[in-house]
Design a protein around this motif. Structure first.
Motif, PDB file in Angstrom:
ATOM      1  N   PHE A  37      29.211  42.159  42.066  1.00  0.00           N
ATOM      2  CA  PHE A  37      28.473  40.943  41.736  1.00  0.00           C
ATOM      3  C   PHE A  37      28.764  40.444  40.324  1.00  0.00           C
ATOM      4  O   PHE A  37      28.248  39.410  39.908  1.00  0.00           O
ATOM      5  CB  PHE A  37      26.970  41.184  41.906  1.00  0.00           C
ATOM      6  N   ASN A  38      29.558  41.208  39.568  1.00  0.00           N
ATOM      7  CA  ASN A  38      29.908  40.822  38.204  1.00  0.00           C
ATOM      8  C   ASN A  38      31.138  41.622  37.781  1.00  0.00           C
ATOM      9  O   ASN A  38      31.606  42.509  38.505  1.00  0.00           O
ATOM     10  CB  ASN A  38      28.733  41.065  37.247  1.00  0.00           C
ATOM     11  N   ALA A  52      34.447  40.640  46.058  1.00  0.00           N
ATOM     12  CA  ALA A  52      33.690  39.919  45.038  1.00  0.00           C
ATOM     13  C   ALA A  52      32.698  38.957  45.695  1.00  0.00           C
ATOM     14  O   ALA A  52      33.045  38.248  46.644  1.00  0.00           O
ATOM     15  CB  ALA A  52      34.641  39.148  44.124  1.00  0.00           C
ATOM     16  N   ASP A  54      30.368  35.835  44.502  1.00  0.00           N
ATOM     17  CA  ASP A  54      29.991  34.926  43.423  1.00  0.00           C
ATOM     18  C   ASP A  54      29.365  33.647  43.957  1.00  0.00           C
ATOM     19  O   ASP A  54      29.384  32.620  43.310  1.00  0.00           O
ATOM     20  CB  ASP A  54      31.217  34.576  42.555  1.00  0.00           C
ATOM     21  N   SER A 175      33.923  34.230  35.445  1.00  0.00           N
ATOM     22  CA  SER A 175      34.430  34.623  36.762  1.00  0.00           C
ATOM     23  C   SER A 175      33.319  34.765  37.789  1.00  0.00           C
ATOM     24  O   SER A 175      33.556  34.607  38.989  1.00  0.00           O
ATOM     25  CB  SER A 175      35.192  35.949  36.650  1.00  0.00           C
ATOM     26  N   TYR A 176      32.123  35.099  37.311  1.00  0.00           N
ATOM     27  CA  TYR A 176      30.981  35.296  38.214  1.00  0.00           C
ATOM     28  C   TYR A 176      29.836  34.407  37.724  1.00  0.00           C
ATOM     29  O   TYR A 176      28.834  34.879  37.184  1.00  0.00           O
ATOM     30  CB  TYR A 176      30.553  36.764  38.226  1.00  0.00           C
ATOM     31  N   PHE A 179      26.102  35.025  39.019  1.00  0.00           N
ATOM     32  CA  PHE A 179      25.430  36.317  38.897  1.00  0.00           C
ATOM     33  C   PHE A 179      24.133  36.163  38.111  1.00  0.00           C
ATOM     34  O   PHE A 179      24.093  35.540  37.047  1.00  0.00           O
ATOM     35  CB  PHE A 179      26.334  37.334  38.205  1.00  0.00           C
TER      36      PHE A 179
END
Length: 425
Positions: A37-38, A52, A54, A175-176, A179
């Motif tokens: 999740f991160n 992943a 996100d 990127s996330y 989250f």
């Protein structure tokens, strides 16, 4: 080989433990995937099988159901069962008849970790088991209590992996983007607190020794309040208090009304307390409010043993550290849902009466309870040190692959003898 076992991992303890566990399960013939999740989750899962997530958090239940179907998942693995993404996944897994493997910090710390199925802490099967049921199961087991393993240091490693994890999370915010931590603080705040706590350890050690020395050399009887992290799942989800300050106020008022005037009260902070709650300030304020300034002490972290050895009693919300009091025969009063809160050895007195004349625990019943845990859910090892992880892997993989829940196995008389492990450095 382990045919048709497909494990889906969610979030685990900080550090490489879940990756090591997944690799061992693959060696046993299972298929393994991990949802991250991160960037912290990704950093500690360098191998194959990473997925992943996100999307917005409200899409997680549907995504979880799709992943279970897509990969024909048979087993769900997670650390703690109350954070929102885990609670929703557990509900989905149970509805589909999957086996849910829950890891937690040890109920008997610091030499063991907890492995259960379906739930932990207030959701554990221990909550519905009576001491007589445990004693009946133990009567069929002709094995001595396992030895306490050799001591190893996990606290510094725990703080190090925590700071590193939150550092990765902060670096991976682009990127996330969706989250959201399961705690109230932001990722950056969590990282700063972990780093600050790690850097302040030498100063806090000196402060703790001075405070402990004043208590031990004071020559006064004292009662010990074992504090917890306000953001910990046990306190947040399984206690009647909205904040740690509420607990402090209750304890201080009960002590002021009930304790003999020459007795003192010691508040012992959790070793990982990071300052997000102003404990020292609140304790000083409440002590002044009740006219107890000269009789109240605060110890920042450290180990319990020295303080418990001379304590008249101990109070806690539902910290597993309360079992260290019971092991010593120290009277204990708890307030939240806890696996150890059995009437045989945890007092149910009103707090004022408890401080005036605490009832002693039935130590025979507690030792039977402890023996039952060591035969079931308590596994030698640790998440954060390499020696702890090695010890844990030697036993827990076989427990996960077993068709029987560890409690059911012992209660039904089908459990194999637990291996008596010693940690090898």
């Amino acid at each position: 080989m382990t045919p048709d076992r497909r494990f889906l991992f969610l979030q685990g303890p900080h550090g490489p433990w879940f990756h090591r566990l997944g690799r061992m399960l693959r060696a046993a013939g299972a298929e393994v995937w991990r949802v991250g999740f991160n960037l912290g989750d990704r950093a500690f899962w360098p191998g194959p099988g990473y997925i992943a997530f996100d999307a917005p958090q409200d899409q997680w239940p549907a995504t979880c159901a799709r992943l279970i179907d897509q990969h024909q998942i048979t087993d769900l693995v997670l650390y703690g069962d109350t954070r929102p993404i885990h609670a929703k996944a557990v509900a989905e897994a149970k509805a589909r008849g999957l086996t849910v493997h829950v890891f937690e910090e040890g109920y008997l710390r610091p030499y063991w970790v907890t492995y259960e199925r379906d739930g932990s802490n207030g959701h554990s099967r221990l909550m519905d088991l009576s001491v007589p049921q445990m004693q009946a199961a133990l009567a069929r087991i002709d094995v001595d209590l396992p030895d306490t393993p050799a001591t190893w240091g996990d606290m510094r490693q725990h703080m190090f992996w925590g700071a590193l994890y939150h550092g990765f999370v902060a670096l991976g915010r682009q990127s996330y983007r969706n989250f959201r931590p399961h705690r109230a603080l932001t990722v950056g705040q969590e990282f700063r607190l972990y780093l600050q706590r790690f850097l302040m350890m030498p100063l806090h050690r000196v402060e703790r020794r001075l405070a402990t020395g004043r208590i031990r050399c004071g020559g006064f009887p004292y009662h010990l309040a074992i504090l917890q992290l306000e953001h910990d799942a046990s306190f947040r989800d399984h206690s009647p208090f909205a904040s740690m300050t509420d607990f402090l106020a209750l304890v201080m008022a009960g002590f002021a009304r009930g304790a003999p005037r020459h007795h003192h009260l010691v508040f012992k902070a959790h070793p990982l307390e990071d300052g997000r709650v102003p404990l020292a300030f609140e304790i000083r304020r409440l002590a002044a409010l009740h006219g107890l300034t000269d009789r109240v002490h605060f110890v920042r972290g450290g180990k319990l043993a020295q303080l418990l050895n001379d304590a008249r009693s101990a109070v806690t919300v539902n910290s597993t550290a309360g079992q260290q009091a019971l092991w010593r025969g120290v009277p204990l009063r708890s307030f939240g849902a806890a696996v150890f809160a059995k009437p045989e050895f945890v007092s149910e007195q009103p707090l004022e009466a408890f401080f005036a004349a605490p009832e002693r625990p039935d130590t025979k019943s507690y030792r039977d309870y402890r023996h039952f845990l060591l035969e079931t859910s308590q596994v030698v090892g640790g998440f954060y040190s390499s020696v702890g992880r090695r010890a844990l892997l030697r036993q827990v993989v076989d427990m996960m692959l077993s068709p029987d829940d560890p409690y059911v196995a012992v209660l039904s008389g089908r459990a194999a003898p637990r291996q008596q492990l010693r940690l090898v450095r």
